[in-house]
Design an enzyme around this catalytic site. Structure first.
Site, PDB file in Angstrom:
ATOM      1  N   ARG A   1      38.080  28.784  45.487  1.00  0.00           N
ATOM      2  CA  ARG A   1      38.525  30.103  45.056  1.00  0.00           C
ATOM      3  C   ARG A   1      37.509  30.656  44.067  1.00  0.00           C
ATOM      4  NH1 ARG A   1      39.120  28.955  40.254  1.00  0.00           N
ATOM      5  NH2 ARG A   1      39.513  31.144  39.729  1.00  0.00           N
ATOM      6  N   GLY A   2      37.733  31.915  43.670  1.00  0.00           N
ATOM      7  CA  GLY A   2      36.814  32.592  42.768  1.00  0.00           C
ATOM      8  C   GLY A   2      35.837  33.426  43.568  1.00  0.00           C
ATOM      9  N   ALA A   3      35.736  34.705  43.259  1.00  0.00           N
ATOM     10  CA  ALA A   3      35.016  35.648  44.118  1.00  0.00           C
ATOM     11  C   ALA A   3      33.596  35.211  44.467  1.00  0.00           C
ATOM     12  CB  ALA A   3      35.020  37.035  43.476  1.00  0.00           C
TER      13      ALA A   3
ATOM     14  N   ARG B   1      40.903  36.027  52.850  1.00  0.00           N
ATOM     15  CA  ARG B   1      41.553  36.620  51.677  1.00  0.00           C
ATOM     16  C   ARG B   1      41.041  38.041  51.550  1.00  0.00           C
ATOM     17  NH1 ARG B   1      41.929  33.361  46.273  1.00  0.00           N
ATOM     18  NH2 ARG B   1      43.697  34.793  46.085  1.00  0.00           N
TER      19      ARG B   1
ATOM     20  N   GLN C   1      45.877  28.811  36.915  1.00  0.00           N
ATOM     21  CA  GLN C   1      44.438  28.564  36.980  1.00  0.00           C
ATOM     22  C   GLN C   1      43.813  28.464  35.590  1.00  0.00           C
ATOM     23  OE1 GLN C   1      46.027  31.020  38.752  1.00  0.00           O
ATOM     24  NE2 GLN C   1      45.072  31.313  40.757  1.00  0.00           N
TER      25      GLN C   1
ATOM     26  N   ASP D   1      37.523  40.376  41.274  1.00  0.00           N
ATOM     27  CA  ASP D   1      37.451  40.051  42.696  1.00  0.00           C
ATOM     28  C   ASP D   1      36.947  41.227  43.518  1.00  0.00           C
ATOM     29  OD1 ASP D   1      38.990  37.271  43.505  1.00  0.00           O
ATOM     30  OD2 ASP D   1      39.556  38.056  41.552  1.00  0.00           O
TER      31      ASP D   1
ATOM     32  N   ASN E   1      41.511  42.164  39.591  1.00  0.00           N
ATOM     33  CA  ASN E   1      41.351  40.788  39.104  1.00  0.00           C
ATOM     34  C   ASN E   1      42.714  40.105  39.145  1.00  0.00           C
ATOM     35  OD1 ASN E   1      39.562  38.746  37.954  1.00  0.00           O
ATOM     36  ND2 ASN E   1      40.820  38.930  36.115  1.00  0.00           N
ATOM     37  N   LYS E   2      42.716  38.830  38.832  1.00  0.00           N
ATOM     38  CA  LYS E   2      43.950  38.050  38.875  1.00  0.00           C
ATOM     39  C   LYS E   2      45.082  38.790  38.167  1.00  0.00           C
ATOM     40  CE  LYS E   2      44.440  34.878  40.528  1.00  0.00           C
ATOM     41  NZ  LYS E   2      44.960  34.676  41.914  1.00  0.00           N
TER      42      LYS E   2
END
Length: 353
Positions: A35-37, A69, A183, A224, A234-235
């Site tokens: 995960r993570g852009a 995603r 996270q 993201d 973003n998250k």
């Protein structure tokens, strides 16, 4: 094969996850094992190379990976880059083996570029912090995870905090736990501990009291997707921090590579926000701790059976709440459509040259 560090098992276990084909990588992306852009872009590029090397349908694999995603624009970018390199090689007459090598070279180049971008973002971000907050002793609040686990290098927002730590100017890293998948608690705290940083974990709903008490000097988050007008996805939980930061006159800084800026998305309302399963909210996931009757990766119910849950993976912060966007090519502040367009144009010129 593609070997990943399974982030769903952290911090309890450092376990490798082996993906032997594109469908396995798609599953790893959807379950947040990777995960993570920025890292999703790298993984997507390697996934195309993997499909080519295994002799699978590369077009089909690229399509599945790019759509694994929807919000993280870097994923589609990395897939398209490796896929274009592969198709160009095929068009030029390369056989399957050589075309696969070309796709792999494209993925490795992206990986290296992201590591360099991380280093440059950290330098630009630290300079901005020192400009906004002269005297050092920075107390920084961050959300989700933006370190080496999301990058080919040391990360985005976390890399800035780490740079401040290394020169003795980070007084405290405040780490939002980042519900519902934690996270921040599982991953950012893990990275902060490994780097010997002074950090404190807090529940997401405790951030307001930190601001009210004057304990936060700046907010640093990743992204993201950044729309053409400067809106930042973003998250989920990032937007409330931006509102708090504005009310308390605290800089709200977004750190992301230029590849996260999507000129094709005109504004925040046009960003597709991923909606995840309700069980992530109604259950507490057990990633690694053995609990009687619950398998690793399973969940312990915390809400009545049948409870409906609202679970967007991201929220969108409008540009007027963002103090600055830090990229490897420099800082945009104030955040405007024109400023972002100029930065992206400059980035393309640097890449071409």
């Amino acid at each position: 094969m593609l070997v990943l560090l399974d982030q769903t098992r952290l911090p309890g276990e450092e376990t490798e996850l082996v993906c032997t084909d594109a469908p396995a990588l798609v599953q790893a992306i959807r379950t947040l094992a990777v995960r993570g852009a920025p890292l999703l872009g790298i993984a997507g590029a390697y996934g195309v190379a993997l499909a080519a090397a295994r002799g699978f349908d590369v077009d089909e694999a690229a399509d599945a990976l790019a759509n694994a995603r929807p919000t993280a624009v870097n994923l589609a970018y990395g897939v398209r880059r490796a896929h274009a390199a592969y198709r160009d090689a095929v068009t030029a007459g390369a056989d399957a083996t050589d075309a696969a090598r070309v796709a792999l070279a494209a993925a490795r180049a992206l990986h290296q570029e992201d590591a360099e971008a991380s280093r440059r973002m950290a330098a630009h971000g630290l300079a901005l912090l020192d400009e906004l907050l002269p005297g050092g002793g920075h107390r920084v609040l961050t959300h989700c995870n933006t370190g080496a686990l999301v990058s080919g290098g040391e990360g985005t927002a976390f890399a800035v905090a780490l740079a401040a730590h290394r020169v003795g100017r980070l007084r405290r890293l405040w780490v939002d736990e980042t519900r519902p998948l934690l996270q921040g608690a599982r991953l950012t705290a893990y990275e902060a501990a490994r780097n010997g940083m002074a950090y404190t974990l807090l529940t997401d709903n405790a951030a307001g009291s930190l601001f009210a008490g004057g304990e936060v000097d700046a907010v640093l988050i990743g992204a993201d997707r950044i729309a053409a007008d400067g809106s930042v996805a973003n998250k989920v939980g990032s937007y409330p921090l931006a509102v708090l930061a504005r009310y308390h006159h605290v800089p709200f800084i977004v750190v992301a590579p230029v590849t996260t800026v999507d000129p094709e998305t005109p504004d925040g309302a046009s960003i597709e926000v991923e909606q995840r399963g309700g069980h992530e909210v109604t259950e507490v996931t057990v990633p690694f701790v053995p609990v009687t009757g619950v398998e690793a990766g399973g969940g312990i119910p915390v809400a009545p059976l049948g409870t409906q849950a609202y679970n967007p993976a991201f929220d969108v912060t409008p540009p007027e709440l963002v103090t600055a966007i830090v990229t490897e090519e420099g800082v945009v502040s104030p955040v405007t459509r024109e400023g972002l367009a100029e930065l992206c144009a400059r980035s393309r010129q640097v890449t071409i040259s």
